[in-house]
Design a protein around this motif. Structure first.
Motif, PDB file in Angstrom:
ATOM      1  N   SER A  45     -31.190  -7.358  24.205  1.00  0.00           N
ATOM      2  CA  SER A  45     -32.265  -7.361  23.193  1.00  0.00           C
ATOM      3  C   SER A  45     -31.821  -6.876  21.645  1.00  0.00           C
ATOM      4  CB  SER A  45     -33.334  -6.296  23.786  1.00  0.00           C
ATOM      5  OG  SER A  45     -33.740  -6.807  24.834  1.00  0.00           O
ATOM      6  N   LEU A  46     -30.727  -5.879  21.851  1.00  0.00           N
ATOM      7  CA  LEU A  46     -30.178  -5.578  20.324  1.00  0.00           C
ATOM      8  C   LEU A  46     -29.321  -6.615  19.706  1.00  0.00           C
ATOM      9  CD1 LEU A  46     -28.955  -1.937  21.411  1.00  0.00           C
ATOM     10  CD2 LEU A  46     -30.822  -2.574  19.662  1.00  0.00           C
ATOM     11  N   LEU A  47     -28.794  -7.584  20.582  1.00  0.00           N
ATOM     12  CA  LEU A  47     -27.733  -8.699  19.944  1.00  0.00           C
ATOM     13  C   LEU A  47     -28.547  -9.919  20.242  1.00  0.00           C
ATOM     14  CD1 LEU A  47     -24.430  -7.914  21.699  1.00  0.00           C
ATOM     15  CD2 LEU A  47     -25.108  -7.106  19.413  1.00  0.00           C
ATOM     16  N   ALA A  48     -29.437 -10.236  21.080  1.00  0.00           N
ATOM     17  CA  ALA A  48     -29.976 -11.830  21.148  1.00  0.00           C
ATOM     18  C   ALA A  48     -31.297 -11.512  21.336  1.00  0.00           C
ATOM     19  CB  ALA A  48     -28.987 -12.269  22.225  1.00  0.00           C
ATOM     20  N   LYS A  49     -32.163 -10.765  20.865  1.00  0.00           N
ATOM     21  CA  LYS A  49     -33.640 -10.906  20.734  1.00  0.00           C
ATOM     22  C   LYS A  49     -33.971 -10.484  22.126  1.00  0.00           C
ATOM     23  CE  LYS A  49     -36.297 -11.715  17.857  1.00  0.00           C
ATOM     24  NZ  LYS A  49     -36.765 -10.412  17.068  1.00  0.00           N
ATOM     25  N   LYS A  50     -35.232 -10.894  22.457  1.00  0.00           N
ATOM     26  CA  LYS A  50     -35.800 -10.545  23.821  1.00  0.00           C
ATOM     27  C   LYS A  50     -35.597 -11.610  24.888  1.00  0.00           C
ATOM     28  CE  LYS A  50     -40.349  -9.246  24.286  1.00  0.00           C
ATOM     29  NZ  LYS A  50     -41.874  -9.146  23.952  1.00  0.00           N
ATOM     30  N   SER A  51     -34.235 -12.002  24.732  1.00  0.00           N
ATOM     31  CA  SER A  51     -33.820 -12.940  25.618  1.00  0.00           C
ATOM     32  C   SER A  51     -34.116 -12.919  27.032  1.00  0.00           C
ATOM     33  CB  SER A  51     -32.682 -13.453  25.321  1.00  0.00           C
ATOM     34  OG  SER A  51     -31.683 -12.504  25.176  1.00  0.00           O
TER      35      SER A  51
END
Ligand code: SF4
Ligand code: SF4
Length: 333
Positions: A92-98
């Motif tokens: 989440s910190l790098l790639a949204k709530k993926s």
């Protein structure tokens, strides 16, 4: 799960979601076999216990995280719970709530229920905007409750006692029984949530999931965001109409909302080339398929790091499970 369309991201997402769901179901079946063996007194299980089952213990993982931060030790009973929790947080910190839109099995089933509901009824209901905002607050309030009870109020000594106790040791078995030996109340709650998911898109994820709330807040720091090039945008609003999180994509140069799950539905919906993209500010044109690949690689890297550092397998042996199983009725409530 996402509907299969000619849209590349939608198709990719459906494939990733289906593969992950199958993997999770496989973990559930293997763990069920392991527990059955322990319960029936078999000398040895047919299959090894799959550590991935600890992904279903996020509240214990939060406790474990605080224990780790306070003591510098990763508690050995269910270390994979912490590894999975940290992996998803890092995603989440790098790639949204993926995690929510690409991997989470609950999200996949919820999307699948809604697709089914829409096919059966021919429509999808929408909650009034003001009520939608109120309902969305519920998941943040639930998150606040867990943070207060575990992160703020629980003293270090209580953390250790909780993680050393039989209750935490058999929490994975209790989670299995939650699904395989459902009480009438559980069945009723799940039936209500399923009905709501049939008529309202992502009802659980959007309004009730405290895990998603935490990931959403973390995702605001993500360098990857939906970015719109206003020079090529015709203002057709297809992106906003398609967004399952009901975000006003057409009106933002950058979508920073905690509600954006990184599903890429808006990107698929945009008729203009290179106008909408999920990308960091410094990367003008990432390759097609770059974001989905990043999501899957981040998850795999997190699990691999847990395995390589020796924090994947539980310290509990099969004999421990056999010893603890008779205690289940006494530690269930
Ligand atoms: S803004 Fe785009 S990526 Fe974010 S939730 Fe809406 S459709 Fe999905
Ligand atoms: S779909 Fe594309 S062109 Fe239409 S408003 Fe959204 S970004 Fe602009």
């Amino acid at each position: 799960m996402g509907t299969f369309t000619s849209k590349p991201a939608g198709t990719m997402r459906s494939v990733v979601q289906c593969c992950f769901l199958v993997w999770v179901i496989g973990i559930g079946i293997r763990f069920g076999m392991y527990v059955n063996a322990a319960e029936s007194g078999a000398a040895a299980p047919l299959v090894a216990r799959p550590p991935g089952v600890e992904g279903f213990l996020p509240i214990g993982a939060l406790t474990s995280l605080k224990y780790w931060l306070l003591t510098g030790q990763i508690h050995p009973v269910h270390p994979a719970a912490l590894v999975i929790f940290l992996t998803i947080l890092l995603m989440s910190l790098l790639a949204k709530k993926s995690f929510c839109s690409w991997l989470c099995p609950v999200g996949t089933l919820s999307e699948g229920a809604h697709t089914l509901g829409r096919r059966l009824s021919g429509r999808s209901l929408r909650i009034w905007p003001w009520f939608d905002v109120l309902l969305r607050a519920i998941k943040y309030l639930l998150l606040l409750l867990f943070v207060k009870l575990i992160v703020l109020d629980m003293p270090a000594a209580a953390l250790g006692s909780f993680l050393d106790a039989p209750y935490w040791a058999v929490s994975d078995v209790k989670m299995l029984h939650f699904f395989t030996r459902m009480s009438v109340a559980t069945m009723a709650v799940l039936a209500i949530l399923t009905l709501l998911s049939l008529v309202y898109r992502m009802f659980w994820c959007r309004y009730l999931c405290p895990y998603g709330a935490l990931l959403g807040l973390a995702s605001m720091l993500s360098p990857f965001k939906i970015r719109r090039d206003p020079t090529g945008c015709t203002g057709c609003r297809r992106c906003s109409a398609a967004c399952p999180s009901r975000l006003e994509v057409h009106a933002c140069a950058t979508v920073s909302s905690a509600e954006c799950t990184g599903c890429l539905t808006c990107v698929d919906s945009c008729p203009e080339a290179h106008v909408l993209a999920m990308r960091p500010a410094f990367w003008k044109q990432p390759p097609a398929g770059g974001f989905p690949t990043l999501v899957v690689l981040l998850f795999m890297a997190g699990i691999a790091a847990g395995m390589a550092s020796g924090h994947w397998r539980s310290s509990l042996s099969y004999a421990d499970y056999q010893r603890l199983m008779p205690l289940l009725p006494y530690v269930s409530h």
